[in-house]
Design a protein around this motif. Structure first.
Motif, PDB file in Angstrom:
ATOM      1  N   LYS A  24       0.685  -1.191   0.022  1.00  0.00           N
ATOM      2  CA  LYS A  24      -0.024  -0.215  -0.077  1.00  0.00           C
ATOM      3  C   LYS A  24       0.798   1.313  -0.016  1.00  0.00           C
ATOM      4  O   LYS A  24       0.516   1.975  -0.662  1.00  0.00           O
ATOM      5  CB  LYS A  24      -0.903   0.047   1.368  1.00  0.00           C
ATOM      6  N   ALA A  25       1.835   1.325   0.763  1.00  0.00           N
ATOM      7  CA  ALA A  25       2.810   2.535   1.036  1.00  0.00           C
ATOM      8  C   ALA A  25       3.812   2.708  -0.088  1.00  0.00           C
ATOM      9  O   ALA A  25       3.910   3.924  -0.289  1.00  0.00           O
ATOM     10  CB  ALA A  25       3.189   2.579   2.347  1.00  0.00           C
ATOM     11  N   PHE A  26       4.439   1.572  -0.227  1.00  0.00           N
ATOM     12  CA  PHE A  26       5.409   1.861  -1.040  1.00  0.00           C
ATOM     13  C   PHE A  26       5.240   1.208  -2.603  1.00  0.00           C
ATOM     14  O   PHE A  26       6.197   1.253  -3.382  1.00  0.00           O
ATOM     15  CB  PHE A  26       6.824   0.959  -0.444  1.00  0.00           C
ATOM     16  N   GLY A  50      10.425  -1.128  -9.718  1.00  0.00           N
ATOM     17  CA  GLY A  50      11.757  -1.143 -10.717  1.00  0.00           C
ATOM     18  C   GLY A  50      12.179  -2.544 -10.901  1.00  0.00           C
ATOM     19  O   GLY A  50      13.630  -2.588 -11.753  1.00  0.00           O
ATOM     20  N   GLY A  51      11.653  -3.493 -10.405  1.00  0.00           N
ATOM     21  CA  GLY A  51      12.079  -4.815 -10.572  1.00  0.00           C
ATOM     22  C   GLY A  51      13.265  -5.374  -9.453  1.00  0.00           C
ATOM     23  O   GLY A  51      13.483  -6.486  -9.338  1.00  0.00           O
ATOM     24  N   VAL A  93      13.583   5.147  -7.158  1.00  0.00           N
ATOM     25  CA  VAL A  93      12.434   5.234  -7.824  1.00  0.00           C
ATOM     26  C   VAL A  93      12.217   6.077  -9.007  1.00  0.00           C
ATOM     27  O   VAL A  93      13.339   7.065  -9.235  1.00  0.00           O
ATOM     28  CB  VAL A  93      11.279   5.599  -6.748  1.00  0.00           C
ATOM     29  N   ASP A  94      11.182   6.310  -9.625  1.00  0.00           N
ATOM     30  CA  ASP A  94      11.248   7.107 -10.891  1.00  0.00           C
ATOM     31  C   ASP A  94      10.683   8.440 -10.273  1.00  0.00           C
ATOM     32  O   ASP A  94      11.104   9.470 -11.032  1.00  0.00           O
ATOM     33  CB  ASP A  94      10.341   6.636 -11.953  1.00  0.00           C
ATOM     34  N   PHE A 135      14.316   6.588  -0.139  1.00  0.00           N
ATOM     35  CA  PHE A 135      13.933   6.572  -1.681  1.00  0.00           C
ATOM     36  C   PHE A 135      14.669   7.563  -2.140  1.00  0.00           C
ATOM     37  O   PHE A 135      14.508   8.761  -1.921  1.00  0.00           O
ATOM     38  CB  PHE A 135      12.243   6.745  -1.708  1.00  0.00           C
ATOM     39  N   THR A 136      15.254   7.383  -3.385  1.00  0.00           N
ATOM     40  CA  THR A 136      15.967   8.515  -4.204  1.00  0.00           C
ATOM     41  C   THR A 136      15.603   8.366  -5.725  1.00  0.00           C
ATOM     42  O   THR A 136      15.484   7.393  -6.202  1.00  0.00           O
ATOM     43  CB  THR A 136      17.467   8.050  -3.684  1.00  0.00           C
ATOM     44  N   GLN A 137      15.777   9.532  -6.237  1.00  0.00           N
ATOM     45  CA  GLN A 137      15.397   9.737  -7.657  1.00  0.00           C
ATOM     46  C   GLN A 137      16.874  10.427  -8.159  1.00  0.00           C
ATOM     47  O   GLN A 137      17.025  11.466  -7.764  1.00  0.00           O
ATOM     48  CB  GLN A 137      14.380  10.476  -7.826  1.00  0.00           C
ATOM     49  N   ALA A 138      17.367   9.668  -9.228  1.00  0.00           N
ATOM     50  CA  ALA A 138      18.657  10.340  -9.755  1.00  0.00           C
ATOM     51  C   ALA A 138      18.118  11.783 -10.654  1.00  0.00           C
ATOM     52  O   ALA A 138      17.421  11.669 -11.103  1.00  0.00           O
ATOM     53  CB  ALA A 138      19.375   9.319 -10.625  1.00  0.00           C
TER      54      ALA A 138
END
Length: 138
Positions: A24-26, A50-51, A93-94, A135-138
């Motif tokens: 639910k959250a992630f 993302g697999g 994450v995207d 959680f990070t987004q490049a």
């Protein structure tokens, strides 16, 4: 040399509830569950959007997750009083902002709002038993 993967393996007091909450959250998806004869979760595997993979299981009744440990131990309260991910899991994450909103709306304990650092955009959060996630987004 063969390609290597790192797969976090976390312990929960209630792995079934943790799996539902992580979905639910992630946005994780449960892909495999092995129940023990007493009904406890002996092994559970989840896939990230993302697999990536995480694995979990339930421990003995003597196990105390981070949140419960902090309730009973002054030293744990002190080291968990900072918003940083001390022992935890990093997930790419995207869209950090959308992921943050999803986690917040699911009742996650937000440790830090989304922020931009030298490595991209990040936020920090605790799950229902106190395990910490970055959680990070490049």
């Amino acid at each position: 040399m063969t390609d290597q993967q790192v797969i976090p393996y976390l312990t929960y007091q209630d792995a079934a509830a943790a799996s539902e909450w992580l979905a639910k959250a992630f946005g994780f998806e449960e892909v495999n569950r092995v129940a023990m004869p007493d009904g406890k979760v002996g092994h559970l595997e989840m896939r990230t959007a993302g697999g990536g993979r995480i694995m979990m299981a339930e421990a003995t009744p003597d196990y105390h997750g981070p949140r419960r440990h902090a309730e009973e131990c002054e030293a744990a309260r002190r080291w968990l009083s900072v918003p940083y991910v001390i022992d935890g899991v990093l997930v790419h994450v995207d869209d950090v902002d959308a992921h943050y909103r999803r986690a917040r709306d699911a009742g996650a304990r937000i440790l830090s709002e989304p922020e931009t650092s030298g490595d991209g955009k990040v936020y920090r959060v605790e799950d229902i038993e106190g395990h910490r996630w970055l959680f990070t987004q490049a």
